[in-house]
Motif scaffolding. Structure first.
Motif, short mmCIF file in Angstrom:
data_model
loop_
_atom_site.label_atom_id
_atom_site.label_comp_id
_atom_site.label_asym_id
_atom_site.label_seq_id
_atom_site.Cartn_x
_atom_site.Cartn_y
_atom_site.Cartn_z
N ALA A 110 -12.78 75.99 54.88
CA ALA A 110 -12.86 76.21 56.33
C ALA A 110 -11.75 77.13 56.81
CB ALA A 110 -12.79 74.86 57.07
N GLU A 111 -10.55 76.96 56.28
CA GLU A 111 -9.43 77.81 56.69
C GLU A 111 -9.64 79.24 56.21
OE1 GLU A 111 -6.21 75.53 55.09
OE2 GLU A 111 -6.23 74.13 56.79
N ARG A 112 -10.20 79.42 55.01
CA ARG A 112 -10.48 80.76 54.50
C ARG A 112 -11.53 81.48 55.34
NH1 ARG A 112 -10.17 78.53 49.28
NH2 ARG A 112 -12.43 78.45 49.15
N SER A 113 -12.53 80.72 55.82
CA SER A 113 -13.61 81.34 56.59
C SER A 113 -13.24 81.52 58.06
CB SER A 113 -14.89 80.52 56.48
OG SER A 113 -14.75 79.30 57.15
N GLY A 114 -12.06 81.02 58.46
CA GLY A 114 -11.62 81.19 59.84
C GLY A 114 -12.05 80.08 60.77
N ASP A 115 -12.77 79.05 60.23
CA ASP A 115 -13.21 77.94 61.06
C ASP A 115 -12.14 76.88 61.24
OD1 ASP A 115 -15.65 79.15 61.21
OD2 ASP A 115 -16.53 78.00 59.56
N GLY A 116 -11.03 77.01 60.57
CA GLY A 116 -10.00 75.97 60.61
C GLY A 116 -9.02 76.12 61.76
N ASP A 117 -9.25 77.08 62.66
CA ASP A 117 -8.31 77.30 63.77
C ASP A 117 -8.45 76.26 64.84
OD1 ASP A 117 -7.45 79.52 62.43
OD2 ASP A 117 -8.80 80.89 63.49
N ILE A 170 -12.54 71.18 51.07
CA ILE A 170 -13.34 71.46 52.27
C ILE A 170 -12.47 72.15 53.32
CG2 ILE A 170 -14.52 70.39 54.25
CD1 ILE A 170 -15.51 68.23 52.23
N PHE A 171 -11.26 71.63 53.54
CA PHE A 171 -10.36 72.23 54.51
C PHE A 171 -9.95 73.64 54.07
CE2 PHE A 171 -10.05 68.07 56.36
CZ PHE A 171 -9.70 68.31 57.69
N GLU A 172 -9.71 73.83 52.78
CA GLU A 172 -9.33 75.16 52.29
C GLU A 172 -10.45 76.17 52.55
OE1 GLU A 172 -8.31 74.58 48.18
OE2 GLU A 172 -6.58 73.33 48.70
N LYS A 185 -5.26 65.08 54.52
CA LYS A 185 -4.38 64.51 53.51
C LYS A 185 -4.99 63.33 52.78
CE LYS A 185 0.35 63.06 52.73
NZ LYS A 185 1.67 62.88 53.31
N TYR A 186 -5.68 62.44 53.50
CA TYR A 186 -6.14 61.18 52.91
C TYR A 186 -7.66 61.08 52.73
CZ TYR A 186 -1.45 59.95 54.40
OH TYR A 186 -0.11 59.94 54.61
N GLY A 187 -8.40 62.05 53.26
CA GLY A 187 -9.85 61.97 53.15
C GLY A 187 -10.49 61.15 54.26
N ARG A 188 -9.67 60.56 55.10
CA ARG A 188 -10.12 59.80 56.26
C ARG A 188 -8.93 59.65 57.20
NH1 ARG A 188 -8.56 55.16 57.17
NH2 ARG A 188 -8.43 53.20 56.21
N VAL A 189 -9.21 59.25 58.42
CA VAL A 189 -8.10 59.06 59.36
C VAL A 189 -7.43 57.72 59.10
CG1 VAL A 189 -9.47 58.06 61.24
CG2 VAL A 189 -7.38 59.27 61.76
N LYS A 190 -6.13 57.73 59.05
CA LYS A 190 -5.34 56.50 58.97
C LYS A 190 -5.00 56.15 60.41
CE LYS A 190 -5.12 56.34 54.49
NZ LYS A 190 -5.74 55.27 53.75
N GLU A 191 -5.82 55.25 61.00
CA GLU A 191 -5.78 55.00 62.44
C GLU A 191 -4.40 54.61 62.94
OE1 GLU A 191 -7.98 53.49 60.38
OE2 GLU A 191 -9.98 54.08 61.06
N LEU A 192 -3.82 53.59 62.35
CA LEU A 192 -2.55 53.07 62.83
C LEU A 192 -1.46 54.14 62.74
CD1 LEU A 192 -1.31 50.50 63.98
CD2 LEU A 192 -0.72 49.82 61.66
N ARG A 193 -1.42 54.82 61.63
CA ARG A 193 -0.42 55.86 61.42
C ARG A 193 -0.62 57.00 62.43
NH1 ARG A 193 0.71 58.09 55.48
NH2 ARG A 193 2.93 58.18 55.79
#
Length: 181
Positions: A174-181, A170-172, A116-124
């Motif tokens: 990966a999900e299309r290629s099956g690596d997003g599982d 990037i996520f899209e 969602k943000y391009g990086r981890v929002k640690e506190l959240r």
């Protein structure tokens, strides 16, 4: 039977564990090694000694952050992250549960934040993890210290930053290629 385990882990990981010198440089540089998490040296020793159950229940491979410190310092270039991945696959195949029961929940929250943000929002991410794990106040003292020292902002929890379209693509893929599982 235990020799087969060693061979399977070496084959899956692509690492020659028989070359391990047990020098301890990997564990000495491992950011997750502790009294509870023995580190790469112990993990490899368990595999080499045929301690299959100990290796599969060792928390080291669940906590591995794939930082590369182990392989960088290893005089025989053993990549413990690859070994950890092979152990994870083997444990899954045998129906062995993670040593950290909510590890997959944390991974999911972490990846959703990056997506969602391009990086981890640690506190959240930590706040959501603790809430969903039924321990909403677990790390509150640490969070307050981080906020007081300016390391994290309390706005991170309530503000909704703009979505990073590059990361979304990037996520899209990966999900299309099956690596997003």
């Amino acid at each position: 039977a235990e020799r087969n385990f060693l061979n399977r882990i070496m084959e899956r990981s692509g690492q020659n564990l028989l070359a391990c010198l047990q020098c301890g440089k990997c564990t000495g540089s491992c950011p997750v090694a502790s009294e509870h998490v023995g580190g790469p040296r112990r993990l490899i020793a368990e595999i080499l000694l045929g301690m299959t159950e100990a290796a599969l229940s060792d928390p080291t491979w669940w906590y591995c952050v794939s930082c590369g410190s182990c392989v960088t310092r290893c005089p025989v270039d053993i990549n413990t992250y690859e070994v950890a991945t092979a152990l994870c696959e083997e444990a899954h195949k045998r129906g062995i549960k993670p040593s950290e029961p909510d590890i997959h929940r944390f991974e999911d929250l972490f990846l959703k934040s990056v997506k969602k943000y391009g990086r981890v929002k640690e506190l959240r991410t930590v706040a959501l993890f603790n809430l969903l794990s039924g321990q909403p106040f677990k790390d509150m003292d640490k969070g307050l210290t981080l906020m007081r020292n300016g390391a994290v902002s309390p706005l991170e929890i309530v503000m909704d930053w703009k979505k990073d379209e590059r990361i979304a693509r990037i996520f899209e893929r990966a999900e299309r290629s099956g690596d997003g599982d």
